[in-house]
Design an enzyme around this catalytic site. Sequence first.
Site, PDB file in Angstrom:
ATOM      1  N   LYS A 188       0.829  -1.218   0.000  1.00 23.19           N
ATOM      2  CA  LYS A 188       0.000   0.000   0.000  1.00 23.19           C
ATOM      3  C   LYS A 188       0.856   1.258   0.000  1.00 23.19           C
ATOM      4  O   LYS A 188       0.420   2.312  -0.486  1.00 23.19           O
ATOM      5  CB  LYS A 188      -0.992  -0.011   1.161  1.00 23.19           C
ATOM      6  CG  LYS A 188      -0.375   0.039   2.548  1.00 23.19           C
ATOM      7  CD  LYS A 188      -0.165   1.447   3.073  1.00 23.19           C
ATOM      8  CE  LYS A 188       0.648   1.444   4.352  1.00 23.19           C
ATOM      9  NZ  LYS A 188       0.897   2.806   4.861  1.00 23.19           N
ATOM     10  N   THR A 245      -4.173   5.589   3.624  1.00 27.92           N
ATOM     11  CA  THR A 245      -2.929   6.128   3.085  1.00 27.92           C
ATOM     12  C   THR A 245      -3.119   6.804   1.739  1.00 27.92           C
ATOM     13  O   THR A 245      -2.323   7.676   1.365  1.00 27.92           O
ATOM     14  CB  THR A 245      -1.885   4.992   2.951  1.00 27.92           C
ATOM     15  OG1 THR A 245      -1.852   4.248   4.164  1.00 27.92           O
ATOM     16  CG2 THR A 245      -0.502   5.537   2.698  1.00 27.92           C
TER      17      THR A 245
END
Length: 324
Positions: A188, A245
């Site tokens: 990620k 994120t």
Amino acid sequence: MDRIGIIGAGAWGTALATVARRAGRKVVLQAREVEVVAAVNEIHENPIFLPGIELDHGIRATESLVEAADADAVLFVTPAQHLRAALEAVAGAWKPGVPAVICAKGIEQGTLALMSEIVAEALPAAAACILSGPTFAAEVTRGLPTGVTLATADDEIGEKLSQAIGTPTFRAYRSNDLIGAEIGGAVKNVLAIACGIAEGRKLGDNARAALITRCLAEILRLGTAKGGKRETLIGLAGIGDLTLTCNAMQSRNFSLGVALGSGTPLADILAERNTVAEGVFTASSVVELSARLGVEMPICAATDAILNHGADISNTIHELLARR
């Protein structure tokens, strides 16, 4: 688990020290920087990495890795590419069976090792655990509600750890899938840079939503090919972490991508920062690992090409949009 050692006094390490103290534990926080050690012990603040937040007076800082490792559980919050060195530094003094809780998110360059694989090689006397999930350090330190994945193969250790660091606002959801938790956290970071580039190029909310969805597809492909579980990757350590994120300037990786997409050279972005954006260093490892496992990850490959091979951003975006 009464005494918790934390190796690495960046923003996240400092936040975890606060969590452990809030849970009633004795906390020793290791920092490389002499000024951080002095500030934590004397003015109860980490002005370099987490400024403006008062720390519990019971948190004690030290420069010594061995001193911090003399604990009932040790949290390693070093950058991923430095984890092996930190583990080797404490190996001679490690008490067998003490859990090493890895809070770094990345894949080692060169070896393509996951963090738990590094623990098995460098510190075999430790019980490896992974702490991962959608977390911004400042919010955790302020006591705002947070959920994380705590992955370990030993159910008894998992139960003890979750009790040792868990609070009503810091909820540790237990798992036995270390690989899934690691892949979700590592990949990620790379994909957050891609989403940041899209934001910097002002491609719109539709593009970001589509990009996040395709990013999850890449995480699932690599995670399951490596041996992780799908349910882990659609949980906190996967889609939860990805969602956070890829949508906030608090994210080091997303904000770096925004700056890149806006036209700032990578070298200039890195020179201005005192923190590590793990995705920059993990991108090449993700691409190499995906090739080794025969997994197609075009967004990660495109991000790596921009970060590490001088690819033009506009041309790279065009090539992605032209794919079948």
